[in-house]
Structures are given as C-alpha cells and as structure tokens.
Scaffold this active site. Structure first.
Site, short mmCIF file in Angstrom:
data_model
loop_
_atom_site.label_atom_id
_atom_site.label_comp_id
_atom_site.label_asym_id
_atom_site.label_seq_id
_atom_site.Cartn_x
_atom_site.Cartn_y
_atom_site.Cartn_z
CB ALA A 1 -7.93 7.61 5.60
N GLY A 2 -10.50 7.83 7.97
CA GLY A 2 -11.40 8.68 8.15
C GLY A 2 -12.90 8.07 8.61
CB THR B 1 -7.95 5.33 13.78
OG1 THR B 1 -6.83 5.84 13.02
CG2 THR B 1 -7.82 6.46 14.95
CE LYS C 1 -2.90 2.84 2.80
NZ LYS C 1 -3.46 3.13 4.26
N GLY D 1 -7.41 9.46 10.65
CA GLY D 1 -7.62 9.73 12.06
C GLY D 1 -8.78 10.51 12.36
#
Lengths: 366, 255
Positions: free
Chosen positions: B184-185, B207, B97, B158
């Site tokens: 992400a997010g 996260t 990645k 995050g």
C-alpha cells in the site's frame, strides 16, 4: 449530535457564502490536498466555473486512484408503488391516479431470476411509503429471496427505525439509499404536503440510524432541480462527510439525481445544466475523495458516457422504474421516465469504450 | 549464493506481488500480471463471481500463480475470518491476506482485529499474510499468532505517497525473522526500490500499476525496481549521513 444540528448551524449563510466565493478561494481549494468546507463552497460557486477543466482533471485523477478505472453497475427493482405521501414532484404520490400494486413473493423470485440473467449482481429494492402494503417484514422477505442471486441487495425505501434497519441487515440487505430530496427545510415542508414524509428530521437522521444498525453501504443525495443546486450539493456533501466521520466503517456515497418528467406535472424550481452537474460532481470528488458517486438512468446515455472518468463510481443499467418489469412487462407507470434506455450489455460496452471496466460484483454477502 | 525467497516454506519466484483490482479491463490485468513476473497475485473475494463464466476475474489470471484472496470489505476479525473461509470453500486455496478495515475514510487497518483474525485462521491452517499499521509490538503479536509474513503499509491505500513509514519498517526488518512485505501507498517504482533497499522481502502494488496509462509497462518497471532494490540491499547500500565524509580521512595516519 445529529446532522440536523450541523445543517441548522450553517444553513442560514451557506447560499451567501457560496455566492461570495472568489476566484482566489477556488484556486486555494485546488491547491490544497483536501479542501475544507470553505474550499468545497468555493468549488461549487460561480467563481469556479472558469476552473471547471482543472477541477474535472483533478476529480478524474482522484477517482482513478481510489476506485480504479472501474464503474460498478446495479439495477433498481420496484417492489411496490403504494404510497401515503403527497410529494408534488413524484409520479407515485398518493393522489396520482394510477394502478397500485406490489410484487408477490413468487414475482420477486421471477424478477430476480430475470434480472440476474442480465448479468446484474447488485440490486436496489424500492417501494413507496406504505407501512400497510409494503411493511418492513415484506421488504426483508424480498431481500431474503434475492440475496441468493445477488452479491449485494440494497434498499431505497421510506425511513425506518434503527431496529428495523437491523432487521433488514439480518434479512440480507447490506445497503441503503435515501435522498433527503432538499436540504432546505422550509421548501421541504412546501413540497411534501401530506404523509409521514413531512417529518424532515426523521428522514434526515435515517442514514445515520442505518449506519449504526450495521448497513455496510449508505447513500445520500438531494433531488437536483428543486432548489439552487450549489447549496443542495453543498449540504449533501456535508451530510456524507458527517456520516463518514460518525460511522467510519460504512461506505458512504452521494447521488446527484436530477428531476425527470414523470407525469406529476411539476415544473422544476431550478434548472440544473449539464455543466452544473459536472461542477457538482467534481467539487464533491475533491471534497470527498473516497465517497462513491452514483449516476442513474435518469441521465441520457451520451451524458453518462461523458461523466465516466470525472468522478462517477456507480451507475444503474437496464433500469425499469415501474413495479417489476424485468420478468414480465411493467403493468404500471414508472416513478420517473428513464433517459438512458440502454440494456446492460450496451452500458457495459459504453463503459469499456471509455477505457473503464464495468464491475458487476463488488460485494460478497457474509 | 542464490537469493531464495520463501513464505511458509514455499519458494516464491518473485519479490513483486500484484493486486488485481482497479484495472481498466480483465485483459489489461492479465497482461500486467505477465509483465510483472509476479508469482503471488491478490484477489478481492468480493469481486469474484463464480457464476459469471468469462466474467469471473479468476479465469483471467495467467496459470502458475499463487492466487491469494484478500478480505477486502471486512471491518473486523469476524468478517475477515468469514471471508477467508468462504474463499477456501470456493476453491481459492489456503493463502489469505487479511484486511480488517473499520475506517473507509482513510482505509487504515485495525491491528487488534487483524491479530485476532490471524490467530483463528493460522490455527485453521491458512497461510496468513496480515496487512497492518507497522508497529513492533503488534508485529510480534502477529508472529506469535501464526502469521506467515508481515504486510505493513508504506502509506494509506491509494495515496501513492511512498514509504512514509520507513523508520518503522526498518525496525520490523531488523527485529523480526518473518518476511516483511511492504504493501500500500507505493506510487512509483522508485518507492518500491526504496522499500527493498530498506530490507523488505517483497512489495505488493496495485493502484499504481492498474491506473497507469500503460499497466503492463508500469508492472515491468516496478518489477525491475524491486530487483534493483533487492540487489542494493544484498550489496549493502550506503547509509545516509548527516555530514560529509572525506575520502582521505583525517585519522588516516593512525594506520
């Protein structure tokens, strides 16, 4: 543009503005996603003390979100204690009667082997300021020796030229720590009585020179206890913010070292309580959600335990603050006395006990 | 009909991918991976310490997973390429990645550098999954450079803000044949379900699982949400409309 201009522009009124922040200013700073400079001042102000618990919770939540439930560990390795400076608070100052020495390259190798055997993978190399005894070439050679055993080799040495930082990066160093000691220029002049360190501006601009020379991780800070901590932490935070914006590729961190006894016979100019330290840490985290925050073995074990979860992302462990000290017993007194004498395994257990993961390696040398 | 998910010709058992950073312990990470059912797990090479024995995080990843190193810490294409080669040399396989992030303030990727790294690594035989800002032109460039899938961000890493790039992700899904993996997010299972309802082939989360009070429970919740979102996409989820639509339409008489 330099941080010196930022500092000059706002140093006059900063103390007054912090002191005059109101409870409403604090609540506003807690209410927004990213507090601005005025919010940061409010969070550092006496008016924020009643909101400390709310600040701490928010700081803990932000830290977990950006860094996870982890604390990275590192250890310092003092390469030498020769110094030309006369810093009134420092155990290594030029006039201090003490045995001066530096590690030979074979000793560096031995110390590295012993330190790596303890599980430490991030090492911080320190020297006093002596371009004669511990020149850049020597520091670079030491980084070169240690880079094979450690995921990250950082330096905490006297300020250098940009080209010299580049030299250290090529030799294998990837991080720099450089405390300004105090952001109060007049006090700085009084505390640093002789030696090249008297040049406030040269030191202040060094972290930016290092970032621009390719240092991956750069840490700044003020030595808390020399002056009013609120003002000092405010400027350390602004310095980190300035560096993050000027050099976005660098990982910027802030340290909150409190003055420790070290035989220099220097009485701190300002007392910084545990409560003050917690407020400083929480305010920094809210202002700079992505900045690393370091707490060293200057702080006692019990306090370090309690600071986990509040914002700290990096801790030293098993530290020796005299020259060498890992492979062979220290033959010289330390720069300051260590308050947390726990070994690496004890520190790891303490971190786990708080429900956090001790991270030994968080960088890969390229 | 069986809903098969393939990347680079390989059948992937789960549309939920899990990152291994930020967990409170290696044990909780291992348990979360099991609970998630994830087939692909990402690992930051910077965290791998091959000399650490039981301290090496790779030793805690349950068997049967594709371990995909990421290039966390790379600021440009050259560094990402070096990390990928180091990962391969360390025996971590060919899946990579790409993260090329020159901004530590917001952790937003650099598409140009990501495209350059994709080109080099795809040529070297890596299965390349690039993390990037969702942009159609850059997505096509990544495809042409040899990417095996696309990993657009839902929101900055995050932030837990969900699929803030939803309109752009819809465009990628409709315009490109490559699997779109939203990364992400994503802060809540409902965010993951939303990404899947938009037609994402998979999602990657770290996260929100790692820092929750119960990582295994949260991993399972995400896995269920991913399945629900996928089923909704396959079933043809109703589009949101500005105006109410009567179930007895005014034009019904035209039949």
């Amino acid at each position: 543009m330099s941080f010196h201009e930022v500092l000059r522009a706002c140093s006059g009124l900063a103390g007054e503005l912090i002191a005059s922040s109101s409870e409403a200013d604090v609540l506003r700073a807690l209410d927004v996603e990213s507090p601005d400079e005025a919010g940061f001042r409010a969070l550092l102000s006496p008016a924020a003390v009643p909101s400390l618990e709310a600040m701490a919770r928010r700081a803990g939540e932000l830290t977990a979100r950006h860094f996870g439930r982890t604390v990275s560990l590192y250890a310092p390795l003092y390469l030498g204690n020769y110094c030309e400076n006369e810093c009134v608070y420092c155990g290594f100052r030029r006039s201090a009667a003490m045995a001066r020495r530096k590690l030979s390259y074979s000793e560096v190798e031995e110390e590295g082997r012993a330190l790596a055997a303890s599980g430490i993978r991030h090492v911080l190399l320190l020297t006093g300021e002596s371009r004669v005894q511990t020149p850049v070439e020597y520091i670079g050679a030491c980084a070169g020796i240690l880079k094979e055993r450690f995921g990250s080799v950082s330096v905490e040495v006297y300020p250098l030229e940009a080209a010299e930082y580049g030299e250290l990066v090529r030799a294998g160093a990837d991080g720099l720590t450089l405390y300004q000691e105090t952001y109060d220029e007049a006090l700085y002049a009084r505390l640093h009585r002789a030696g090249p360190k008297r040049d406030f501006r040269y030191r202040l601009d060094a972290p930016e020179r290092a970032c621009r020379a390719g240092m991956r991780a750069v840490g700044v800070g003020a030595l808390l206890g020399l002056a009013d901590f609120r003002r000092e932490v405010f400027f350390a935070g602004l310095h980190a913010d300035y560096l993050q914006r000027a050099c976005p590729a660098a990982e910027i961190s802030v340290s909150l070292p409190r003055l420790r006894p070290q035989g220099a016979g220097f009485a701190p100019g300002a007392c910084v309580s545990d409560r003050d330290l917690v407020q400083a840490m929480a305010a920094l985290r809210l202002f700079l959600p992505r900045a690393g925050i370091t707490v060293s073995t200057r702080e006692p074990a019990e306090l370090r335990r309690n600071l986990i979860g509040l914002g700290v992302t990096r801790m030293s462990a098993g530290s020796r603050t005299g020259v060498g000290g890992y492979a062979a017993a220290e033959k010289s007194p330390g720069q300051f006395s260590v308050a947390d004498a726990s070994g690496v395994e004890e520190v790891k257990a303490m971190i786990r006990g708080r429900g956090f993961h001790p991270v030994m390696k968080d960088w890969q040398r390229l | 009909m069986e809903d098969v998910f393939k990347i680079a010709g390989r059948k992937i058992r789960s549309r939920f991918m899990l990152g291994t950073g930020k967990f409170p312990s290696d044990g909780s990470m291992a348990e979360a991976i099991k609970a998630s059912g994830a087939h692909i797990v990402t690992v930051a090479l910077r965290r791998v310490d091959s000399g650490a024995g039981s301290g090496n995080l790779l030793s805690h990843i349950p068997a049967g997973r594709i371990v995909m190193p990421n290039t966390s810490g790379a600021r440009n294409a050259a560094e990402a390429v070096r990390i990928a080669r180091l990962a391969r040399a360390a025996g971590a396989g060919d899946w990579i990645k790409i993260e090329a992030i020159p901004d530590n303030r917001h952790l937003l990727p650099d598409n140009l550098e990501t495209i350059k790294a994709t080109e080099v690594l795809a040529r070297e035989g890596f299965v390349v999954m690039p993390y990037f800002n969702p942009d159609l032109a850059d997505a096509r460039r990544l495809r042409d450079a040899g990417a095996a899938s696309l990993m657009p961000l839902g929101a900055p890493i995050g932030t837990n803000k969900g699929v803030t790039t939803r309109e752009l992700i819809k465009v990628l899904v409709s315009e490109l044949d490559l699997p779109v993996v939203v990364d992400a997010g994503l802060g809540r299972p409902s965010h993951a379900a939303e990404a899947m309802e938009l037609g994402a082939a998979a999602v990657l989360v770290n996260t929100a699982v790692a820092v929750s009070g119960d990582p295994s429970g949260m991993a399972e919740a995400f896995a269920l949400a991913v399945k629900a979102g996928r089923k909704a996409w396959l079933a043809g989820a109703g589009a949101a409309r500005e105006l109410a639509e009567a179930s007895s339409p005014l034009t019904g008489f035209l039949r």
